[in-house]
Design a protein around this motif. Structure first.
Motif, mmCIF file in Angstrom:
data_model
loop_
_atom_site.group_PDB
_atom_site.id
_atom_site.type_symbol
_atom_site.label_atom_id
_atom_site.label_comp_id
_atom_site.label_asym_id
_atom_site.label_seq_id
_atom_site.Cartn_x
_atom_site.Cartn_y
_atom_site.Cartn_z
ATOM 1 N N CYS A 145 -8.560 -54.760 -48.708
ATOM 2 C CA CYS A 145 -7.595 -55.037 -47.661
ATOM 3 C C CYS A 145 -6.310 -55.571 -48.293
ATOM 4 C CB CYS A 145 -8.184 -56.069 -46.703
ATOM 5 S SG CYS A 145 -7.008 -56.650 -45.467
ATOM 6 N N MET A 168 -4.112 -57.268 -46.988
ATOM 7 C CA MET A 168 -3.734 -58.556 -46.421
ATOM 8 C C MET A 168 -4.558 -59.720 -46.953
ATOM 9 S SD MET A 168 -3.120 -57.018 -42.620
ATOM 10 C CE MET A 168 -4.150 -55.612 -42.974
ATOM 11 N N CYS A 169 -5.838 -59.477 -47.169
ATOM 12 C CA CYS A 169 -6.685 -60.602 -47.590
ATOM 13 C C CYS A 169 -7.552 -60.277 -48.801
ATOM 14 C CB CYS A 169 -7.554 -61.067 -46.421
ATOM 15 S SG CYS A 169 -8.849 -59.891 -46.002
ATOM 16 N N CYS A 210 -10.580 -54.224 -41.431
ATOM 17 C CA CYS A 210 -11.075 -55.301 -42.283
ATOM 18 C C CYS A 210 -11.984 -56.246 -41.507
ATOM 19 C CB CYS A 210 -9.892 -56.070 -42.857
ATOM 20 S SG CYS A 210 -10.398 -57.463 -43.871
ATOM 21 N N CYS A 228 -10.268 -60.329 -42.008
ATOM 22 C CA CYS A 228 -9.077 -60.782 -41.285
ATOM 23 C C CYS A 228 -8.820 -59.953 -40.032
ATOM 24 C CB CYS A 228 -7.847 -60.756 -42.196
ATOM 25 S SG CYS A 228 -7.269 -59.091 -42.606
HETATM 26 ZN ZN LIG Z 1 -8.305 -58.278 -44.483
#
Ligand SMILES: [Zn+2]
Length: 99
Positions: free
Chosen positions: A16, A18-19, A44, A47
């Protein structure tokens, strides 16, 4: 050569953005697949962020475009009925290439 398998090509993006959580195969859905262009939807678990990814298998190898999306899984039905999203992705690709 065996049939092109989008899931096995996922080494392009397996985490991911983002995380950094590693995607599970169960969270990857193939929205569309035709003419060597595969559109994937990734979700995901950590998150809850979702992402659209387009993979193109061509003479130049595999090209992938990924973008963060904010629509939910329930919206997938709407996307399937619309080609606009698809064209937008290709336009974005052209835009990035010209940069
Ligand atoms: Zn994520």
């Amino acid at each position: 050569m065996s049939k092109f398998n989008p899931i096995s090509s996922m080494q392009i993006v397996t985490k991911c953005p983002m995380c950094d959580f590693k995607y599970d195969k169960n969270n990857i859905k193939v929205i569309d697949s035709k003419d060597g262009v595969i559109t994937l939807y990734l979700n995901c678990q950590k998150c809850k962020g979702s992402m659209m990814m387009v993979i193109m298998a061509g003479a130049m190898g595999i090209t992938s475009i990924s973008m963060i999306s904010d629509f939910m899984e329930d919206d997938l039905d709407k996307i399937e009925k619309s080609c606009v999203e698809y064209d937008d992705v290709l336009e974005m690709h052209k835009f990035l290439e010209n940069k």
